[in-house]
Motif scaffolding. Structure first.
Motif: not given
Ligand code: F0G
Length: 436
Positions: A140-141, A147-148, A164-167, A186-187
């Motif tokens: 995860x990142x 990076x994702x 992956x965690x993105x804003x 993708x979250x």
């Protein structure tokens, strides 16, 4: 060869096995780095061996990261390496960009030529290899996008599940699209990068996920090879300056470590100075360095910049970056949204192109030469971190005069090149373009 993890804090320096899945020192909470015994080969032997590998068809040798494996010897076997032939990025000279930056000459090292279009691939091949070695199944990142994209590609290629965690709403579509295409869960979280990083660090332990953010010391090892390849391409002549954008400050940490280690091994005879450039609205490292040796780090709570890759207010690697900038007698500068936008268009006009964060380099160079910090005749390499196609929306808005800064002010389309709508009519089109 012995490889260990070591706490970066001078007062601690605790050592841990290289196979421990830790991101911070369990004793003091400091950052970790990989440390090694010196290689068996001499500097001339290493240089020769690395140069010869360029003619090899073996996947490991074709990688611009693993070609230099004696410089990043954290693995005990290379069976777990997945390479997409990362690295191998060109040095591009441009007279026009040099002139804009106030220099006689300027070289770009363009990391946007990487398989997923950014420098993250150099680090991710190492992070993915370490994840496989540790027997992880999920990685995860949290990311501002690159990076994702990179982690999604390398994890999928390695048979790992990428999460992956993105804003939410704050990364470019080019990068989000890559993550989806490469098969990442993708979250999109309703929070900024810094807040999500704190969240993901809690979740990683709870869910048994391996974290591949740049606090991961193996990512840093991979990114070191950007500097090694640069020196190899320059026949081991260090430039006077290496200029790069600063966000989470992983790259600054990696470049500094690489330069120091190359000097210790006798691969180069002196250290270039690092110049780290931040966007004005997300410049905590600039503020820290301006405050001198005893300054306390203070995060920017609401970072703002259209260069979303570097929209980070609480960079985790600042202690390493501070050390590396000081060691190279480097500098940190900040630039405005307008300066980034115009520098970016200039790099585009050279036929080179890059994403907004990368253009902070040329904007910073222009400021640093004007201030006399960088001499006009200095030998300067600017690292372009991401590909021009990462953020097409920004480009279209700039050229059509519709690009608004985060505070709502409209940016000038100084080098605007809007498309023109024409009728399906040869006569009128020749008029517009001018007959011979
Ligand atoms: N340039 C680009 C294109 C980036 O994507 C990043 C970071 C940076 C510069 C800054 O590098 O963090 O090592 O100082 N992007 C990260 C991401 C944060 O999530 O993709 P740094």
């Amino acid at each position: 060869m012995a490889a260990e993890l070591s706490c970066f804090e001078e007062k601690c320096r605790a050592r841990f096995p290289i196979t421990e899945a830790i991101y911070n020192c369990p004793r003091c909470g400091g950052l970790l780095e990989a440390v090694y015994d010196p290689p068996e080969q001499s500097a001339p032997m290493l240089r020769r061996m690395w140069r010869e590998r360029r003619t090899s068809n073996a996947p490991l040798d074709q990688s611009g990261v693993w070609r230099y494996r004696e410089f990043i010897p954290f693995l005990s076997s290379y069976n777990c390496v997945v390479t997409l032939r990362e690295g191998n990025t060109p040095l591009l000279e441009s007279q026009q960009a040099a002139r804009y930056g106030g220099l006689d000459r300027l070289t770009f090292k363009h990391q946007g030529f990487n398989p997923t279009g950014s420098f993250k691939d150099n680090g991710m091949t190492c992070g993915a290899a370490q994840a496989l070695r540790l027997g992880m199944t999920r990685v995860a990142c949290v990311s501002t996008g690159n990076t994702s994209a990179s982690m999604a590609a390398y994890a999928s290629a390695a048979g790992l599940q990428p999460i992956i965690f993105i804003p939410h709403g704050n990364i470019s579509y080019g990068k989000l699209a890559q993550a989806l295409e490469y098969g990442a869960r993708t979250l999109q979280v309703e929070a900024n990068f810094d807040q999500i990083l704190a969240l993901v660090r809690q979740l990683a332990d709870r869910l048994g996920i391996y974290l591949l953010n740049s606090i991961n010391p193996f990512r840093i090892e991979g990114q070191k090879t950007i500097m090694v390849e640069l020196m190899d391409q320059r026949d081991w002549r260090p430039p006077d300056w290496v200029v790069l954008p600063g966000g989470n400050l992983g790259n600054t940490s990696a470049f500094g470590k690489a330069l120091r280690e190359m000097k210790e091994l006798g691969l180069i005879d002196r250290l270039p100075r690092l110049a780290v450039i931040q966007a004005e609205g997300a410049a905590p490292f600039y503020e820290l360095m301006r405050g001198g040796k005893r300054a306390q780090f203070s995060a920017v709570e609401h970072p703002e910049t259209l260069a979303t890759a570097i929209k980070i207010g609480d960079p985790v690697s600042w202690p390493k970056a501070r050390f590396e900038v000081a060691t190279t007698e480097g500098v940190v500068e900040k630039v405005t949204e307008q300066e980034i936008a115009d520098a970016k268009a200039t790099i585009g006009r050279c036929g080179i192109g890059c994403e907004p964060a990368s253009a902070a380099t040329l904007a910073g160079i222009r400021k640093l030469t004007a201030a006399g910090t960088i001499a006009a005749d200095a030998d300067v390499v600017a690292v372009l971190t991401g590909n021009v196609l990462k953020d097409p929306d920004y480009i279209y808005r700039y050229h059509t005069g519709e690009l608004d800064a985060p505070d709502g002010t409209r940016l000038r389309s100084t080098f605007g090149n809007p498309p023109v709508v024409v009728p399906n009519d040869a006569e009128r089109i020749s008029k517009i373009l001018g007959d011979h």
